[in-house]
Enzyme design. Structure first.
Site, PDB file in Angstrom:
ATOM      1  N   ASP A  12       0.786  -1.241   0.000  1.00 57.76           N
ATOM      2  CA  ASP A  12       0.000   0.000   0.000  1.00 57.76           C
ATOM      3  C   ASP A  12       0.819   1.293   0.000  1.00 57.76           C
ATOM      4  O   ASP A  12       0.504   2.246   0.732  1.00 57.76           O
ATOM      5  CB  ASP A  12      -0.942   0.017   1.204  1.00 57.76           C
ATOM      6  CG  ASP A  12      -1.961  -1.115   1.183  1.00 57.76           C
ATOM      7  OD1 ASP A  12      -1.891  -1.968   0.283  1.00 57.76           O
ATOM      8  OD2 ASP A  12      -2.819  -1.141   2.084  1.00 57.76           O
ATOM      9  N   LYS A  98      -7.061  -4.857  -3.157  1.00 54.52           N
ATOM     10  CA  LYS A  98      -7.878  -5.220  -2.001  1.00 54.52           C
ATOM     11  C   LYS A  98      -8.773  -4.050  -1.607  1.00 54.52           C
ATOM     12  O   LYS A  98      -8.547  -2.912  -2.029  1.00 54.52           O
ATOM     13  CB  LYS A  98      -6.996  -5.621  -0.815  1.00 54.52           C
ATOM     14  CG  LYS A  98      -6.076  -4.514  -0.291  1.00 54.52           C
ATOM     15  CD  LYS A  98      -5.139  -5.060   0.766  1.00 54.52           C
ATOM     16  CE  LYS A  98      -4.195  -4.002   1.324  1.00 54.52           C
ATOM     17  NZ  LYS A  98      -4.865  -3.019   2.168  1.00 54.52           N
ATOM     18  N   CYS A 142      -1.945  -2.371   7.782  1.00 53.36           N
ATOM     19  CA  CYS A 142      -1.896  -3.307   6.661  1.00 53.36           C
ATOM     20  C   CYS A 142      -0.627  -4.149   6.639  1.00 53.36           C
ATOM     21  O   CYS A 142      -0.662  -5.302   6.222  1.00 53.36           O
ATOM     22  CB  CYS A 142      -2.094  -2.554   5.356  1.00 53.36           C
ATOM     23  SG  CYS A 142      -3.743  -1.792   5.268  1.00 53.36           S
TER      24      CYS A 142
END
Length: 203
Positions: A12, A98, A142
């Site tokens: 991310d 995601k 994450c």
């Protein structure tokens, strides 16, 4: 190379998680040059590379307006959802998307799928990855969730401590996440301790 096979997961590293973004991680941009060096080494070694991204719809329970904890961020197709412009992902990088389900938070990259619709866990098995090296954003969300899911899958996990930064909603969240990952069996590394199998293949 040994029977073990390494893979690199970049979590991310998107504009909205970097300074100026909608949900900026303090000093989040500082992971980029370090990750670029890991990316160079893994690519030169011919080892697989994966990059996860949040890809939220406008309406999702993940956002505050719909009962979630976060302001809108990484909305599908927006500049904030793009990878940081200085992140040098090789062409062979497998993108793992995601958070596109409005009913999921999807912190872990293991909630994501490849462009072919394959879950990350299945892709790692197919690629023969047994040891996953993880860096990116954010340590306490994450990165943590991805590392724990990788450990649950039976993978060896090394968290790249020079290539992570935390949100720190509560002071100490990142350290607690590191301690949790360690307690579950993760190890930790930096560029100075790049795994021997990578160095050997890169020689």
């Amino acid at each position: 190379m040994s029977a073990k096979k390494a893979g690199l997961l970049v979590v991310d590293v998107q504009n909205d998680f970097c300074p100026g973004g909608a949900l900026a991680v303090p000093e989040g941009h500082r992971v980029v040059p370090v990750l670029n060096e890991y990316l160079r080494r893994f690519a030169a070694a011919g080892l697989p590379i994966y990059a996860s991204r949040d890809w939220h719809p406008e309406h999702t329970r993940h956002f505050q307006a719909h009962g979630g904890p976060w302001p809108p961020h990484c909305v599908q197709g927006t500049p904030g959802a793009a990878f940081h412009p200085d992140l040098e992902l090789p062409p062979s990088t497998v993108i793992v998307t995601k958070g596109s389900d409005p009913e999921e938070d999807a912190y872990s990259a293991f909630h994501g799928r490849t462009p072919e619709g394959e879950p990350l866990a299945e892709r790692l098995r197919r690629d023969g990855v047994t040891h996953l090296y993880i860096g990116g954003l954010a340590t306490d969300y994450c990165v943590r969730a991805s590392a724990l899911d990788a450990l649950d899958m039976g993978l060896a996990v090394t968290v790249l401590t020079d290539a992570i930064r935390g949100v720190e909603v509560q002071p100490g969240d990142s350290q607690r996440a590191i301690e949790e990952m360690a307690a579950r069996g993760a190890t930790f590394g930096t560029l100075e301790s790049v795994p021997p199998e990578v160095l050997e293949a890169d020689a």
